[in-house]
Scaffold this motif. Structure first.
Motif, PDB file in Angstrom:
ATOM      1  N   UNK A 175      -3.811  -2.718  10.889  1.00 26.18           N
ATOM      2  CA  UNK A 175      -3.487  -2.210   9.564  1.00 26.18           C
ATOM      3  C   UNK A 175      -3.239  -3.351   8.584  1.00 26.18           C
ATOM      4  N   UNK A 176      -2.431  -4.313   8.973  1.00 26.14           N
ATOM      5  CA  UNK A 176      -2.125  -5.444   8.086  1.00 26.14           C
ATOM      6  C   UNK A 176      -3.391  -6.225   7.739  1.00 26.14           C
ATOM      7  N   UNK A 177      -4.242  -6.436   8.721  1.00 23.58           N
ATOM      8  CA  UNK A 177      -5.490  -7.160   8.479  1.00 23.58           C
ATOM      9  C   UNK A 177      -6.412  -6.362   7.553  1.00 23.58           C
ATOM     10  N   UNK A 178      -6.460  -5.044   7.770  1.00 17.55           N
ATOM     11  CA  UNK A 178      -7.302  -4.180   6.953  1.00 17.55           C
ATOM     12  C   UNK A 178      -6.835  -4.203   5.495  1.00 17.55           C
ATOM     13  N   UNK A 179      -5.534  -4.097   5.279  1.00 18.47           N
ATOM     14  CA  UNK A 179      -4.997  -4.124   3.916  1.00 18.47           C
ATOM     15  C   UNK A 179      -5.320  -5.458   3.245  1.00 18.47           C
ATOM     16  N   UNK A 182     -10.560   5.710  -6.686  1.00 17.72           N
ATOM     17  CA  UNK A 182      -9.099   5.748  -6.610  1.00 17.72           C
ATOM     18  C   UNK A 182      -8.590   5.506  -5.189  1.00 17.72           C
ATOM     19  N   UNK A 183      -9.278   6.052  -4.190  1.00 15.79           N
ATOM     20  CA  UNK A 183      -8.866   5.858  -2.802  1.00 15.79           C
ATOM     21  C   UNK A 183      -9.440   4.536  -2.319  1.00 15.79           C
ATOM     22  N   UNK A 184      -8.554   3.626  -1.901  1.00 15.10           N
ATOM     23  CA  UNK A 184      -9.006   2.290  -1.533  1.00 15.10           C
ATOM     24  C   UNK A 184      -9.373   2.160  -0.060  1.00 15.10           C
ATOM     25  N   UNK A 203      -8.667  -5.502   1.659  1.00 12.08           N
ATOM     26  CA  UNK A 203      -8.793  -4.694   0.460  1.00 12.08           C
ATOM     27  C   UNK A 203      -8.363  -5.453  -0.800  1.00 12.08           C
ATOM     28  N   UNK A 204      -7.671  -6.570  -0.601  1.00 15.25           N
ATOM     29  CA  UNK A 204      -7.204  -7.353  -1.743  1.00 15.25           C
ATOM     30  C   UNK A 204      -8.289  -8.266  -2.291  1.00 15.25           C
ATOM     31  N   UNK A 205      -9.387  -8.394  -1.540  1.00 15.96           N
ATOM     32  CA  UNK A 205     -10.446  -9.313  -1.955  1.00 15.96           C
ATOM     33  C   UNK A 205     -11.653  -8.560  -2.503  1.00 15.96           C
ATOM     34  N   UNK A 241       0.811  -1.219   0.000  1.00 17.61           N
ATOM     35  CA  UNK A 241       0.000   0.000   0.000  1.00 17.61           C
ATOM     36  C   UNK A 241       0.841   1.265   0.000  1.00 17.61           C
ATOM     37  N   UNK A 242       0.310   2.290  -0.640  1.00 23.46           N
ATOM     38  CA  UNK A 242       0.896   3.621  -0.628  1.00 23.46           C
ATOM     39  C   UNK A 242       0.011   4.470   0.275  1.00 23.46           C
ATOM     40  N   UNK A 243       0.575   4.984   1.362  1.00 23.30           N
ATOM     41  CA  UNK A 243      -0.206   5.646   2.414  1.00 23.30           C
ATOM     42  C   UNK A 243       0.196   7.108   2.546  1.00 23.30           C
ATOM     43  N   UNK A 244      -0.782   7.993   2.484  1.00 23.03           N
ATOM     44  CA  UNK A 244      -0.574   9.392   2.839  1.00 23.03           C
ATOM     45  C   UNK A 244      -0.987   9.540   4.290  1.00 23.03           C
TER      46      UNK A 244
END
Length: 265
Positions: free
Chosen positions: A256-260, A133-135, A263-265, A33-36
Motif C-alpha cells: 500500500x505504501x509503495x502504491x501510494x 477523481x479516483x486516484x 501515485x505522487x509521480x 490518502x483518503x481511503x473508502x
C-alpha cells in the motif's frame, strides 16, 4: 482509539446516511490518502462485524484516513443497490475530501473479497461518471467471477468457502441482468481503459487467485497501471476471509505504501 460503527451523513443533506467506521490516527500529512474501504462477507453477512477489519486498521496505521463502509451486510448486499450506495458514498467523500485529508490527498477505494468486487465496480463507475477523481483502487482477492470456473476456485472447499461464495453470488445477483452487467461482474467488462490505477493482491494458495490475476492482466492489457503481488502459499493470506490478522498484513502495508508513492509521480 477503537473504531466503532456510526451512522454518518456525508455530502448534501438529501444524501441517505450510511453506516461507516472511521480509522484515523490523526498524525497523517496533508497529502495522506483518503481511503473508502469495503470489507468482505461473501455478500451474506447478517450483521456488521463487531471486531475491526484488520486491513482497514493497518492502512490507517500507514498514515491514511480510512472510512470503512457497510456495503455487503444484509441491508445492502444486492446489486445494484450495494454498488450505487457505495458510489454515492465515494462521491460524497470526494466532495469533502479536504475535511478528512489535505488539499492534495488522493482518493482511493479498497476492498477485500466481496468488498473487492464492489470496489472494482465502483472504480469502473467512477471512471464513467467522475473521471479523474479516483486516484487508485486496491483489490485484495476480489470476488469477480460469478460463474466460478477458474482453476484455483476448486480449492475453495479446502477452506470451507465454496458453498458460501456460490450462495453469495446468488444473493448479490438476484436481478437477472446482474450477471451480465460489468459493474456487477467486472471480470466480464470489455471496456477497462482509463480506470484508476490498481494494486492487486492474492496468494498462491488462494482460491480466488486465478480470477484476481486474470483481472489484473486484463487491466494491464487495457493500459491501466497495475501493481500485482502474489504472496507465497502458507503465508496465512486466506485468514483475510475470516477477519484474522497475520504476517501477511505487513505485506499489505508495504504494498500500500509503495502504491501510494507511485501515485505522487
Amino acid at each position: 482509539m477503537k473504531a466503532e460503527w456510526q451512522e454518518m451523513r456525508i455530502g448534501p443533506a438529501a444524501t441517505e446516511p450510511a453506516f461507516v467506521r472511521i480509522y484515523d490516527g490523526g498524525a497523517h500529512a496533508r497529502t495522506a490518502p483518503v481511503v473508502l474501504y469495503l470489507g468482505g462477507g461473501a455478500f451474506q453477512r447478517a450483521e456488521r462485524p463487531e471486531t475491526e477489519t484488520p486491513v482497514a486498521r493497518r492502512l490507517a496505521e500507514c498514515g491514511a484516513f480510512v472510512m470503512e463502509a457497510d456495503c455487503t451486510g444484509a441491508s445492502s448486499n444486492i446489486f445494484p443497490e450495494a454498488l450505487e450506495r457505495t458510489f454515492g458514498l465515494l462521491a460524497s467523500l470526494n466532495a469533502c475530501r479536504k475535511t478528512f485529508g489535505g488539499t492534495k490527498s488522493p482518493l482511493l477505494i479498497a476492498g477485500e473479497e466481496a468488498g473487492g468486487n464492489i470496489a472494482a465496480g465502483v472504480a469502473l463507475k467512477a471512471r464513467d461518471q467522475m473521471p479523474g477523481e479516483l486516484r487508485g483502487q486496491i483489490l485484495l482477492s476480489p470476488m469477480l467471477d460469478p460463474l466460478m470456473v477458474s482453476g484455483s476456485i476448486r480449492r475453495a472447499d479446502e477452506i470451507g468457502m465454496l458453498r458460501r461464495w456460490s450462495d453469495g453470488w446468488s444473493r448479490y445477483l438476484r436481478a437477472a441482468c446482474g450477471l451480465f452487467h460489468p459493474y456487477a461482474a467486472p471480470c466480464q467488462c470489455t471496456r477497462l481503459a482509463r480506470v484508476a490505477p490498481a494494486l492487486v493482491m492474492t496468494a498462491d494458495d488462494d482460491p480466488l487467485r486465478d480470477e484476481t490475476l486474470g483481472y489484473a492482466d486484463r487491466l494491464a492489457a487495457a493500459g491501466v497501471a497495475v501493481r500485482r503481488q502474489v504472496l507465497p502459499a502458507g503465508s496465512g493470506w486466506t485468514g483475510l476471509y475470516r477477519n484474522e490478522e497475520g504476517p501477511w498484513l505487513d505485506a499489505v502495508a508495504d504494498a500500500f505504501s509503495s502504491f501510494v508513492d507511485t501515485l505522487k509521480h
